[in-house]
Design a protein around this motif. Structure first.
Motif, PDB file in Angstrom:
ATOM      1  N   THR A   8      60.088  47.910  38.886  1.00 46.66           N
ATOM      2  CA  THR A   8      59.975  47.673  40.324  1.00 46.66           C
ATOM      3  C   THR A   8      58.557  47.255  40.663  1.00 46.66           C
ATOM      4  O   THR A   8      57.608  47.590  39.970  1.00 46.66           O
ATOM      5  N   GLY A   9      58.430  46.551  41.786  1.00 45.44           N
ATOM      6  CA  GLY A   9      57.114  46.112  42.229  1.00 45.44           C
ATOM      7  C   GLY A   9      56.672  44.866  41.501  1.00 45.44           C
ATOM      8  O   GLY A   9      57.249  44.449  40.490  1.00 45.44           O
ATOM      9  N   PRO A  10      55.610  44.228  41.996  1.00 47.59           N
ATOM     10  CA  PRO A  10      55.120  42.993  41.381  1.00 47.59           C
ATOM     11  C   PRO A  10      54.472  43.260  40.024  1.00 47.59           C
ATOM     12  O   PRO A  10      54.052  44.376  39.719  1.00 47.59           O
ATOM     13  N   THR A  11      54.392  42.236  39.224  1.00 47.25           N
ATOM     14  CA  THR A  11      53.746  42.296  37.922  1.00 47.25           C
ATOM     15  C   THR A  11      52.415  41.551  37.988  1.00 47.25           C
ATOM     16  O   THR A  11      52.095  40.892  38.985  1.00 47.25           O
ATOM     17  N   VAL A  12      51.641  41.654  36.907  1.00 44.94           N
ATOM     18  CA  VAL A  12      50.399  40.888  36.822  1.00 44.94           C
ATOM     19  C   VAL A  12      50.678  39.413  37.044  1.00 44.94           C
ATOM     20  O   VAL A  12      49.950  38.718  37.771  1.00 44.94           O
ATOM     21  N   GLU A  13      51.739  38.932  36.440  1.00 47.38           N
ATOM     22  CA  GLU A  13      52.085  37.510  36.554  1.00 47.38           C
ATOM     23  C   GLU A  13      52.498  37.156  37.979  1.00 47.38           C
ATOM     24  O   GLU A  13      52.162  36.070  38.479  1.00 47.38           O
ATOM     25  N   ASP A  14      53.205  38.070  38.641  1.00 52.88           N
ATOM     26  CA  ASP A  14      53.609  37.810  40.022  1.00 52.88           C
ATOM     27  C   ASP A  14      52.407  37.637  40.950  1.00 52.88           C
ATOM     28  O   ASP A  14      52.476  36.892  41.932  1.00 52.88           O
ATOM     29  N   LEU A  15      51.308  38.335  40.633  1.00 53.39           N
ATOM     30  CA  LEU A  15      50.130  38.330  41.492  1.00 53.39           C
ATOM     31  C   LEU A  15      49.093  37.292  41.081  1.00 53.39           C
ATOM     32  O   LEU A  15      48.014  37.230  41.673  1.00 53.39           O
ATOM     33  N   ALA A  16      49.387  36.490  40.085  1.00 55.43           N
ATOM     34  CA  ALA A  16      48.466  35.434  39.663  1.00 55.43           C
ATOM     35  C   ALA A  16      48.348  34.370  40.765  1.00 55.43           C
ATOM     36  O   ALA A  16      49.248  34.237  41.601  1.00 55.43           O
ATOM     37  N   PRO A  17      47.237  33.628  40.795  1.00 59.81           N
ATOM     38  CA  PRO A  17      46.118  33.647  39.845  1.00 59.81           C
ATOM     39  C   PRO A  17      45.112  34.757  40.147  1.00 59.81           C
ATOM     40  O   PRO A  17      44.938  35.159  41.304  1.00 59.81           O
ATOM     41  N   TRP A  18      44.447  35.234  39.101  1.00 58.37           N
ATOM     42  CA  TRP A  18      43.426  36.258  39.192  1.00 58.37           C
ATOM     43  C   TRP A  18      42.057  35.631  38.934  1.00 58.37           C
ATOM     44  O   TRP A  18      41.925  34.727  38.114  1.00 58.37           O
ATOM     45  N   ASP A  26      47.169  50.461  30.726  1.00 63.03           N
ATOM     46  CA  ASP A  26      48.107  50.250  29.627  1.00 63.03           C
ATOM     47  C   ASP A  26      47.622  49.209  28.623  1.00 63.03           C
ATOM     48  O   ASP A  26      48.356  48.809  27.715  1.00 63.03           O
ATOM     49  N   GLY A  27      46.382  48.733  28.780  1.00 60.45           N
ATOM     50  CA  GLY A  27      45.811  47.784  27.834  1.00 60.45           C
ATOM     51  C   GLY A  27      45.915  46.329  28.258  1.00 60.45           C
ATOM     52  O   GLY A  27      45.279  45.463  27.643  1.00 60.45           O
ATOM     53  N   ARG A  28      46.690  46.050  29.289  1.00 58.51           N
ATOM     54  CA  ARG A  28      46.791  44.665  29.755  1.00 58.51           C
ATOM     55  C   ARG A  28      45.502  44.249  30.458  1.00 58.51           C
ATOM     56  O   ARG A  28      44.769  45.088  30.980  1.00 58.51           O
ATOM     57  N   GLN A  29      45.256  42.937  30.490  1.00 59.00           N
ATOM     58  CA  GLN A  29      44.144  42.362  31.231  1.00 59.00           C
ATOM     59  C   GLN A  29      44.712  41.320  32.193  1.00 59.00           C
ATOM     60  O   GLN A  29      45.694  40.640  31.874  1.00 59.00           O
ATOM     61  N   THR A  30      44.091  41.211  33.349  1.00 62.44           N
ATOM     62  CA  THR A  30      44.641  40.317  34.362  1.00 62.44           C
ATOM     63  C   THR A  30      44.245  38.862  34.138  1.00 62.44           C
ATOM     64  O   THR A  30      44.958  37.956  34.561  1.00 62.44           O
ATOM     65  N   ARG A  31      43.092  38.625  33.480  1.00 65.38           N
ATOM     66  CA  ARG A  31      42.712  37.249  33.168  1.00 65.38           C
ATOM     67  C   ARG A  31      41.889  37.223  31.873  1.00 65.38           C
ATOM     68  O   ARG A  31      40.682  36.988  31.874  1.00 65.38           O
ATOM     69  N   PRO A  32      42.542  37.472  30.756  1.00 66.91           N
ATOM     70  CA  PRO A  32      41.819  37.536  29.480  1.00 66.91           C
ATOM     71  C   PRO A  32      41.217  36.206  29.048  1.00 66.91           C
ATOM     72  O   PRO A  32      40.320  36.187  28.202  1.00 66.91           O
ATOM     73  N   ASP A  33      41.691  35.097  29.614  1.00 61.57           N
ATOM     74  CA  ASP A  33      41.188  33.767  29.252  1.00 61.57           C
ATOM     75  C   ASP A  33      40.168  33.257  30.266  1.00 61.57           C
ATOM     76  O   ASP A  33      39.994  32.047  30.432  1.00 61.57           O
ATOM     77  N   HIS A  34      39.453  34.159  30.932  1.00 58.62           N
ATOM     78  CA  HIS A  34      38.518  33.768  31.982  1.00 58.62           C
ATOM     79  C   HIS A  34      37.459  32.819  31.428  1.00 58.62           C
ATOM     80  O   HIS A  34      36.887  33.067  30.363  1.00 58.62           O
ATOM     81  N   PRO A  35      37.178  31.708  32.140  1.00 56.71           N
ATOM     82  CA  PRO A  35      36.169  30.760  31.629  1.00 56.71           C
ATOM     83  C   PRO A  35      34.762  31.343  31.572  1.00 56.71           C
ATOM     84  O   PRO A  35      33.903  30.817  30.862  1.00 56.71           O
ATOM     85  N   PHE A  36      34.501  32.434  32.308  1.00 61.87           N
ATOM     86  CA  PHE A  36      33.183  33.078  32.275  1.00 61.87           C
ATOM     87  C   PHE A  36      33.115  34.196  31.237  1.00 61.87           C
ATOM     88  O   PHE A  36      32.140  34.932  31.199  1.00 61.87           O
ATOM     89  N   GLY A  37      34.132  34.329  30.412  1.00 60.01           N
ATOM     90  CA  GLY A  37      34.191  35.446  29.481  1.00 60.01           C
ATOM     91  C   GLY A  37      34.856  36.646  30.138  1.00 60.01           C
ATOM     92  O   GLY A  37      35.676  36.492  31.053  1.00 60.01           O
TER      93      GLY A  37
END
Length: 264
Positions: A8-18, A26-37
């Protein structure tokens, strides 16, 4: 959750872009491919040693909080934090992340601009974070004067700057009309005005040099006490007196009639 039940509720993907890369429990990251690192974790690593490790009982204000990274770090140290932003998308992310991190009792997020604090009853915040916002503002000195009215014990200020790192030794002098060539010298306080857009962002209005940052902070009665990283300044309030505070102009811009803050 029972077998086959849908989350239930939104997911990280639902709330993109970050923009902030949040590290969730839980170990997930919201933007692991960030251009600034790993941003803004590396920026926080520069600032964190300069702030008290125990902020229990402290009230903090995070201006332009985005999805809340800095707010959460302050809350983990025990502070009560108000995060403000004018972007509802970022605020939805921040409120969602606060719940996932178990910090919703220490942080609150509001749709406000920094200028709103010039119209609200005066509050005191122990620490104000004013990071990544300054160059997006059409009225930068009004913002700094508004924050000085809050009388924080410490302000962390960060802005995009030009590559000019110097301060002209005459920057505090009274310059005559016939000496205006001095204003073009390297190290003279200046703001580069962005007429159209910078990095495809039309809300980028100004890029100050280092001398302008120091000078504008001084004009708002903040003194720079440390520079923990590039383009980042730790500031303490100074006594407001003639030459640093212009009460008539501030009152004309805001409609306020209260007295400026007292001695820090």
């Amino acid at each position: 959750m029972t077998h086959g039940a849908k989350p239930t509720g939104p997911t990280v993907e639902d709330l993109a872009p970050w923009f902030h890369n949040l590290h969730l429990p839980d170990g997930r990251q919201t933007r692991p491919d960030h251009p600034f690192g790993d941003f803004p974790a590396w920026k926080w690593a520069e600032i964190a040693p300069h702030l008290p490790a125990d902020l229990t009982g402290a009230r903090c204000l995070d201006i332009g909080c985005n999805s809340g990274f800095y707010s959460f770090e302050l809350a983990r140290r025990g502070a009560t934090v108000v995060g403000i932003d004018i972007n509802d998308h970022f605020l939805r992310q921040a409120r969602w992340a606060a719940g996932h991190m178990g910090l919703e009792d220490r942080v609150s997020f509001e749709n406000r601009a920094v200028y709103d604090y010039a119209r609200l009853p005066r509050e005191h915040f122990d620490i104000v974070l004013f990071m990544g916002v300054f160059y997006h503002l059409r009225y930068p000195m009004l913002a700094l004067d508004t924050l000085r009215r809050l009388d924080p014990d410490l302000m962390v200020f960060q802005t995009l700057t030009t590559p000019d790192p110097d301060v002209d030794p005459r920057a505090m002098d009274d310059i005559g009309f016939q000496e205006r060539e001095i204003l073009d010298r390297p190290g003279w306080p200046r703001l580069a005005f962005i007429e159209n857009a910078l990095n495809a962002d039309p809300t980028n209005w100004w890029v100050p040099n280092h001398a302008a940052v120091v000078g504008m902070l001084l004009a708002a009665a903040f003194r720079v006490t440390a520079r923990p990283g590039a383009e980042t300044y730790l500031c303490r309030p100074m006594a407001i007196h003639s030459g640093f505070w212009q009460p008539e102009e501030f009152q004309g811009a805001t409609g306020l009639t209260d007295e400026p803050p007292g001695e820090p």
